[in-house]
Design a protein around this motif. Structure first.
Motif, PDB file in Angstrom:
ATOM      1  N   ASP A   1      14.806  27.278 -41.188  1.00 24.21           N
ATOM      2  CA  ASP A   1      15.747  26.936 -42.252  1.00 24.21           C
ATOM      3  C   ASP A   1      15.729  27.953 -43.394  1.00 24.21           C
ATOM      4  O   ASP A   1      16.599  27.928 -44.251  1.00 24.21           O
ATOM      5  CB  ASP A   1      15.432  25.545 -42.816  1.00 24.21           C
ATOM      6  CG  ASP A   1      15.770  24.436 -41.835  1.00 24.21           C
ATOM      7  OD1 ASP A   1      16.654  24.635 -40.973  1.00 24.21           O
ATOM      8  OD2 ASP A   1      15.139  23.364 -41.926  1.00 24.21           O
ATOM      9  N   SER A   2      14.754  28.844 -43.389  1.00 25.25           N
ATOM     10  CA  SER A   2      14.668  29.821 -44.478  1.00 25.25           C
ATOM     11  C   SER A   2      14.648  31.275 -44.014  1.00 25.25           C
ATOM     12  O   SER A   2      14.566  32.180 -44.842  1.00 25.25           O
ATOM     13  CB  SER A   2      13.439  29.540 -45.345  1.00 25.25           C
ATOM     14  OG  SER A   2      12.275  29.539 -44.559  1.00 25.25           O
TER      15      SER A   2
ATOM     16  N   SER B   1      23.548  25.884 -41.529  1.00 28.97           N
ATOM     17  CA  SER B   1      22.953  27.141 -41.993  1.00 28.97           C
ATOM     18  C   SER B   1      23.824  28.332 -41.622  1.00 28.97           C
ATOM     19  O   SER B   1      24.015  29.243 -42.435  1.00 28.97           O
ATOM     20  CB  SER B   1      21.548  27.313 -41.419  1.00 28.97           C
ATOM     21  OG  SER B   1      20.680  26.340 -41.952  1.00 28.97           O
TER      22      SER B   1
ATOM     23  N   TRP C   1      21.103  31.870 -49.591  1.00 28.53           N
ATOM     24  CA  TRP C   1      20.771  32.947 -48.667  1.00 28.53           C
ATOM     25  C   TRP C   1      20.859  34.267 -49.411  1.00 28.53           C
ATOM     26  O   TRP C   1      21.782  34.497 -50.198  1.00 28.53           O
ATOM     27  CB  TRP C   1      21.709  32.939 -47.464  1.00 28.53           C
ATOM     28  CG  TRP C   1      21.426  31.780 -46.564  1.00 28.53           C
ATOM     29  CD1 TRP C   1      22.105  30.593 -46.516  1.00 28.53           C
ATOM     30  CD2 TRP C   1      20.364  31.676 -45.613  1.00 28.53           C
ATOM     31  NE1 TRP C   1      21.528  29.763 -45.584  1.00 28.53           N
ATOM     32  CE2 TRP C   1      20.464  30.396 -45.014  1.00 28.53           C
ATOM     33  CE3 TRP C   1      19.344  32.520 -45.212  1.00 28.53           C
ATOM     34  CZ2 TRP C   1      19.579  29.962 -44.032  1.00 28.53           C
ATOM     35  CZ3 TRP C   1      18.466  32.094 -44.234  1.00 28.53           C
ATOM     36  CH2 TRP C   1      18.587  30.830 -43.650  1.00 28.53           C
TER      37      TRP C   1
ATOM     38  N   ARG D   1       8.677  25.338 -36.904  1.00 28.03           N
ATOM     39  CA  ARG D   1       9.643  25.752 -37.938  1.00 28.03           C
ATOM     40  C   ARG D   1      11.044  25.946 -37.384  1.00 28.03           C
ATOM     41  O   ARG D   1      11.791  26.789 -37.862  1.00 28.03           O
ATOM     42  CB  ARG D   1       9.170  27.042 -38.598  1.00 28.03           C
ATOM     43  CG  ARG D   1       7.950  26.894 -39.456  1.00 28.03           C
ATOM     44  CD  ARG D   1       8.207  26.150 -40.757  1.00 28.03           C
ATOM     45  NE  ARG D   1       9.197  26.864 -41.535  1.00 28.03           N
ATOM     46  CZ  ARG D   1      10.203  26.283 -42.170  1.00 28.03           C
ATOM     47  NH1 ARG D   1      10.362  24.986 -42.144  1.00 28.03           N
ATOM     48  NH2 ARG D   1      11.056  26.996 -42.857  1.00 28.03           N
TER      49      ARG D   1
ATOM     50  N   VAL E   1      16.759  35.573 -46.275  1.00 24.73           N
ATOM     51  CA  VAL E   1      15.842  34.486 -46.628  1.00 24.73           C
ATOM     52  C   VAL E   1      16.627  33.469 -47.442  1.00 24.73           C
ATOM     53  O   VAL E   1      17.542  33.823 -48.183  1.00 24.73           O
ATOM     54  CB  VAL E   1      14.613  34.985 -47.429  1.00 24.73           C
ATOM     55  CG1 VAL E   1      13.750  35.897 -46.576  1.00 24.73           C
ATOM     56  CG2 VAL E   1      15.018  35.675 -48.717  1.00 24.73           C
ATOM     57  N   ASN E   2      16.280  32.213 -47.278  1.00 19.70           N
ATOM     58  CA  ASN E   2      16.888  31.170 -48.087  1.00 19.70           C
ATOM     59  C   ASN E   2      15.935  30.908 -49.245  1.00 19.70           C
ATOM     60  O   ASN E   2      14.908  30.247 -49.091  1.00 19.70           O
ATOM     61  CB  ASN E   2      17.123  29.906 -47.257  1.00 19.70           C
ATOM     62  CG  ASN E   2      18.007  28.915 -47.978  1.00 19.70           C
ATOM     63  OD1 ASN E   2      17.950  28.785 -49.189  1.00 19.70           O
ATOM     64  ND2 ASN E   2      18.826  28.227 -47.222  1.00 19.70           N
ATOM     65  N   ALA E   3      16.265  31.491 -50.387  1.00 17.40           N
ATOM     66  CA  ALA E   3      15.416  31.393 -51.577  1.00 17.40           C
ATOM     67  C   ALA E   3      16.092  30.461 -52.582  1.00 17.40           C
ATOM     68  O   ALA E   3      17.208  30.734 -53.008  1.00 17.40           O
ATOM     69  CB  ALA E   3      15.202  32.775 -52.192  1.00 17.40           C
ATOM     70  N   ASP E   4      15.459  29.361 -52.884  1.00 18.17           N
ATOM     71  CA  ASP E   4      15.986  28.384 -53.841  1.00 18.17           C
ATOM     72  C   ASP E   4      17.374  27.880 -53.434  1.00 18.17           C
ATOM     73  O   ASP E   4      18.263  27.741 -54.276  1.00 18.17           O
ATOM     74  CB  ASP E   4      16.032  28.981 -55.254  1.00 18.17           C
ATOM     75  CG  ASP E   4      14.663  29.411 -55.747  1.00 18.17           C
ATOM     76  OD1 ASP E   4      13.684  28.688 -55.464  1.00 18.17           O
ATOM     77  OD2 ASP E   4      14.565  30.465 -56.404  1.00 18.17           O
TER      78      ASP E   4
END
Length: 189
Positions: free
Chosen positions: A126-127, A46, A159, A38, A153-156
Motif C-alpha cells: 500500500d506504500s 491505489s 504518492w 505487505r 512511495v505513499n507518504a502521508d
C-alpha cells in the motif's frame, strides 16, 4: 551481482529469524513477514491514485511549472542513469541539488513539446509501487522514444517519487559555478 547480494542478505535474515523462533520453540511463519505480509489491500484504488498522480505530473510538466512539481517528490530523491557509453551513475539528491540540476531543463523546455506515456504500474504494498513508462516525446518535427522507471512511495496519504531511473543522462556537465572573487590586494604601507 546486486540480486545475488540481496538474496544472500535475505537468506541471512531469514536464517537468523529461524534461529530465534527455534529457540522460542515455534516454527517461523513466513506469511507474517516480508512481501507476504505487505500485500496491497486495494490495488484498484491505489492504481487509480497513481494514475491521478501521473496526470497531475503530466499537466504540470506540460506547463513547465517546476515549483508545484517539487511537491510530487519525497526528498531526498534517488536518481540513476548511465552515460552514453554505458557507465552507470546514481546519486541521492536533496531538494536544493535537484532544483539546481533540473531548473535549466524546465526553463528551456520547448513550449510545443508533447509527451505520450504508456505506463505499467506494479504495487508492492500500500506504500510502495514501481512504474515502468514507455514514452514518446514530440517537439516540432523531432520525435524521440525512451523508457524510464520510478519507485513511488505513499507518504502521508500521497504518492510521491522516491527514485527516478532513465538512461542516457550521465556524464552531462553541470552548470559551472561562478568563480570566487579575487580578494583585493592589501594596501601598501
Amino acid at each position: 551481482m546486486h540480486r545475488f547480494a540481496f538474496a544472500a542478505l535475505c537468506a541471512v535474515v531469514a536464517s537468523s529469524a529461524l534461529a530465534e523462533t527455534k529457540d522460542a520453540g515455534a516454527a517461523m511463519d513466513m506469511t507474517k513477514m516480508g512481501p507476504a505480509a505487505r500485500k496491497p489491500t486495494d490495488e484498484k484504488k491505489s492504481k487509480r491514485e497513481i494514475e491521478d498522480f501521473f496526470k497531475k505530473d503530466d499537466d504540470l510538466s506540460a506547463k513547465g511549472e517546476m515549483e508545484p512539481m517539487l511537491e510530487l517528490i519525497d526528498f531526498p530523491v534517488y536518481m540513476a542513469t548511465d552515460t552514453l557509453s554505458g557507465k552507470p551513475e546514481a546519486k541521492e539528491y536533496s531538494k536544493d541539488e535537484y532544483v539546481k540540476m533540473m531548473k535549466p531543463f524546465y526553463e528551456n523546455m520547448p513550449k510545443d513539446s508533447k509527451t505520450k506515456h504508456k505506463r505499467a504500474i506494479t504495487l508492492l504494498s500500500d506504500s510502495l509501487a514501481v512504474v515502468f513508462d514507455d514514452f514518446t516525446m514530440t517537439t516540432g518535427k523531432q520525435k524521440v522514444s525512451g523508457k524510464n522507471m520510478s519507485l513511488l512511495v505513499n507518504a502521508d496519504g500521497k504518492w510521491k517519487f522516491k527514485t527516478m531511473v532513465e538512461a542516457g543522462w550521465g556524464g552531462m556537465e553541470q552548470p559551472a559555478a561562478a568563480p570566487a572573487p579575487t580578494p583585493a590586494p592589501a594596501p601598501k604601507k
